[in-house]
Design a protein around this motif. Structure first.
Motif, PDB file in Angstrom:
ATOM      1  N   UNK A  15      -3.340  17.977   1.524  1.00 23.07           N
ATOM      2  CA  UNK A  15      -4.045  17.280   2.611  1.00 23.07           C
ATOM      3  C   UNK A  15      -3.118  16.471   3.517  1.00 23.07           C
ATOM      4  N   UNK A  16      -1.884  16.248   3.081  1.00 20.33           N
ATOM      5  CA  UNK A  16      -0.992  15.414   3.892  1.00 20.33           C
ATOM      6  C   UNK A  16      -1.079  13.956   3.495  1.00 20.33           C
ATOM      7  N   UNK A  17      -0.447  13.062   4.297  1.00 24.30           N
ATOM      8  CA  UNK A  17      -0.332  11.643   3.918  1.00 24.30           C
ATOM      9  C   UNK A  17      -1.681  10.917   3.939  1.00 24.30           C
ATOM     10  N   UNK A  18      -1.982  10.225   2.852  1.00 24.67           N
ATOM     11  CA  UNK A  18      -3.229   9.459   2.733  1.00 24.67           C
ATOM     12  C   UNK A  18      -2.950   8.157   1.996  1.00 24.67           C
ATOM     13  N   UNK A  19      -3.881   7.183   2.151  1.00 30.24           N
ATOM     14  CA  UNK A  19      -3.770   5.879   1.486  1.00 30.24           C
ATOM     15  C   UNK A  19      -3.870   6.001  -0.033  1.00 30.24           C
TER      16      UNK A  19
ATOM     17  N   UNK B 152       0.848  -1.208   0.000  1.00 29.70           N
ATOM     18  CA  UNK B 152       0.000   0.000   0.000  1.00 29.70           C
ATOM     19  C   UNK B 152       0.875   1.247   0.000  1.00 29.70           C
ATOM     20  N   UNK B 153       0.612   2.154  -0.948  1.00 29.74           N
ATOM     21  CA  UNK B 153       1.368   3.401  -0.984  1.00 29.74           C
ATOM     22  C   UNK B 153       0.767   4.386   0.020  1.00 29.74           C
ATOM     23  N   UNK B 154       1.658   5.150   0.633  1.00 25.40           N
ATOM     24  CA  UNK B 154       1.226   6.284   1.450  1.00 25.40           C
ATOM     25  C   UNK B 154       1.714   7.526   0.697  1.00 25.40           C
ATOM     26  N   UNK B 155       0.762   8.317   0.213  1.00 26.78           N
ATOM     27  CA  UNK B 155       1.134   9.450  -0.630  1.00 26.78           C
ATOM     28  C   UNK B 155       0.819  10.743   0.111  1.00 26.78           C
ATOM     29  N   UNK B 156       1.826  11.630   0.187  1.00 30.34           N
ATOM     30  CA  UNK B 156       1.632  12.901   0.900  1.00 30.34           C
ATOM     31  C   UNK B 156       1.084  13.933  -0.077  1.00 30.34           C
ATOM     32  N   UNK B 157      -0.236  14.076  -0.083  1.00 31.75           N
ATOM     33  CA  UNK B 157      -0.849  15.114  -0.920  1.00 31.75           C
ATOM     34  C   UNK B 157      -0.322  16.477  -0.440  1.00 31.75           C
TER      35      UNK B 157
ATOM     36  N   UNK C 101      -5.753  13.607  -6.323  1.00 33.31           N
ATOM     37  CA  UNK C 101      -6.363  13.248  -5.042  1.00 33.31           C
ATOM     38  C   UNK C 101      -7.889  13.278  -5.215  1.00 33.31           C
ATOM     39  N   UNK C 102      -8.386  12.269  -5.950  1.00 33.79           N
ATOM     40  CA  UNK C 102      -9.783  12.250  -6.370  1.00 33.79           C
ATOM     41  C   UNK C 102     -10.759  12.150  -5.211  1.00 33.79           C
ATOM     42  N   UNK C 103     -10.458  11.272  -4.241  1.00 33.28           N
ATOM     43  CA  UNK C 103     -11.338  11.131  -3.076  1.00 33.28           C
ATOM     44  C   UNK C 103     -10.824  12.006  -1.939  1.00 33.28           C
TER      45      UNK C 103
END
Ligand code: FAD
Ligand code: ZN
Lengths: 94, 413
Positions: A9-13, A1-6, A59-61
């Motif tokens: 918004x910051x880090x999200x799944x 699972x990637x953790x991407x820092x938008x 960051x669609x969702x």
């Protein structure tokens, strides 16, 4: 699972995001000077590197914003996140 | 020596002491007429048909790992030819017809089982689209049958009748089915070896040499090998190999996952696919349920996928077959597949003289191995195209003559 820092918004799944493919592809022009080969290359050919890939994510969702990610396609490690329009980090540019 | 019932009986009587390796693990020679890069099904079939159909006697397959260790040994083995456009239908049906006789041709049991491939419709509109596809298939000479929901449940009795979006019908290609993936690689390898093809394993190509616009040699981890012609047949690594020749390809590499359950008694005797849940499943001859779904949708060379896709696939499977929730998952894995914008393969010559390519099969090239090998061998032997490979030339991305199977057949690859 990637953790991407938008960047917004910051880090999200990874499930909140969508990958939009290779970044920094410039549209060739003016149109009347562009050959079919060059246009086909622009539309379809991709670097598809085994290693560092500069790519766009949405960051669609979440906030609904696009941004850039530098990611290793072998380890999946996210190496850098930067905004649309910003140049890629120097040390990661192929 | 050939495989036969008599041979089996004789070996049974002498404790199976007479079996020999099915192919030689060859040392690379300094020069070949043709070097095929990639020991998957397509590379091995290319070498076999070069020798069998065109009399080539100085051919090598060079494989960086072991033969069949790429997507060919990782795939879920569905074979079918229900494609929409005439050029695709001809290509994939040539493949299915070659599969139908492959066991005899190779003298190797590739365990082709034509158990049908059932597509589920969960809405009346989807059924109308299937009607259109079935008509197109029939016009193309491909077998296909539209099914009512009763007929679907008769073919797959364990299918959930209380799905949130119930099954309203479907269609099937009766000649479709599954085959044994390893056997396809091994059968082609053995048959090619017997015609003099060198199969060189643990030999990674690291560079391609050219002189005056013509390919001259491949550089490998086991030395430089001169070559009259070279074929790149490396699926997910196509862009990497093409870059060694200074070429860019319309290919993106993604991880595609699959998984198997523990083995159980026979409970499913056809392949079932629901485009709506994004899941397809069949039962192997060992009794395991073999299933998968869509891609992990970001570029990857990792040969492993991530858990959100696994969760999505398993949720879809259990919605379709609630009884399968009792089963334990045995293994999951991924292969790196070569996805092209129009979901059709790239076959034939490249802008570099003597350099050929076979790639772009994406999530669906196991079914195409016999035809892909047959046509790639034809291109190499003649220096031009076969009528069936011409529509799949790399040049279509400049002319715009795409074969857009993604949009037409509703297949997610
Ligand atoms: C999970 C999964 C499920 C699938 N299910 C189906 C299905 O049900 N039906 C279907 O039709 N298709 C399916 N496919 C697709 C199918 O597996 C592939 O399209 C097909 O196997 C491709 O065969 P190939 O010979 O081109 O590639 P591969 O079998 O991947 O062979 C390519 C070989 O090239 C080698 N190689 C790479 N780089 C180098 C190098 N530098 N030097 C030397 N060798 C190199 C690799 O090691 C590899 O062995 C599935 C794929 C996956 C991953
Ligand atoms: Zn955000």
């Amino acid at each position: 699972m990637l953790l991407i820092a938008c960047p917004f918004c910051g880090p999200r799944d990874e499930t909140e995001f969508r990958c939009g493919g290779e970044s920094h592809i410039a549209r060739p022009g003016p149109a009347e000077t562009v050959s079919d080969e060059r246009w086909g290359d622009y539309l379809f050919n991709r670097a598809n590197p085994k290693g560092v890939h500069l790519e766009r994510w949405l960051h669609g969702h979440g906030c609904g914003q696009w941004f850039n990610v530098a990611r290793d396609t072998v380890s999946h490690r996210v190496l850098a996140v930067y905004r649309m329009g910003d140049p890629p980090p120097k040390d990661l540019t192929p | 020596m050939g495989y036969s019932f008599l041979r089996l009986a004789r070996e049974a009587l002498r404790d199976h002491t007479g079996w020999r390796p099915a192919w030689r693990d060859a040392e690379p020679k300094p020069r070949y007429d043709v070097v095929v890069i990639g020991g998957g099904g397509h590379g091995l079939a290319t070498a076999y048909y070069l020798a069998r159909n065109h009399g080539a006697r100085n051919v090598a397959v060079v494989e960086k790992g072991w033969i069949g260790g790429g997507n060919t040994g990782r795939n879920t083995t569905v074979i079918r030819s229900n494609y929409y456009f005439p050029s695709s239908a001809e290509l994939y049906d040539l493949s299915l017809r070659l599969y139908e006789n492959l066991g005899v041709d190779l003298n190797y049991n590739v365990m082709v089982s034509q158990r049908g491939f059932l597509f589920l419709a969960h809405a009346p509109l989807q059924l109308e689209m299937y009607n259109r596809i079935v008509n197109a298939l029939l016009v193309n000479g491909i077998d296909a049958e539209l099914l009512s929901s009763d007929e679907v449940f008769r073919r797959a009795p364990l299918l959930n009748r209380a799905m949130r979006w119930p099954v309203v019908g479907g269609f099937t290609q009766p000649r479709a089915g599954i085959a044994r993936h390893d056997a396809v690689a091994w059968g082609y390898a053995r048959a090619a070896d017997r015609l003099g093809v060198d199969i060189v394993q643990h030999c990674e190509v690291t560079g391609l040499r050219q002189a005056g616009g013509r390919i001259t040699a491949v550089e490998t981890t086991r030395g430089t090998i001169e070559a009259g012609a070279v074929a790149i047949v490396v699926a997910g690594h196509s862009s990497v190999l093409a870059a060694m020749a200074g070429l860019r390809l319309p290919v993106t590499s993604y991880a595609l996952q699959a998984m198997v359950s523990e083995p159980v008694k026979p409970i499913l005797d056809t392949v079932v696919n629901s485009p709506a849940t994004g899941v397809y499943v069949s039962q192997s001859d060992k009794g395991e349920l073999v299933f998968g779904g869509g891609l992990d949708l970001y570029p990857s060379y990792a040969q492993r996928g991530n858990l959100p896709v696994v969760e999505h696939v398993i949720a879809g499977l259990i919605e379709m077959f609630p009884a399968f929730a009792q089963l334990r998952l045995m293994r999951k894995w991924a292969g790196i597949v070569d996805v092209v914008h129009d979901s059709s393969p790239i076959l034939g010559p490249t802008p570099v003289d003597g350099l050929y390519i076979n790639c772009g099969w994406g999530t669906g090239g196991f079914k195409a191995i016999p035809a892909g090998g047959w046509l790639t061998a034809h291109c190499i032997a003649t220096g031009g195209h076969h009528a069936l490979s011409a529509p799949f030339d790399l040049g279509r991305f400049a002319t715009g003559a795409l074969v857009d199977e993604a949009a037409a057949a509703g297949i997610a690859h």
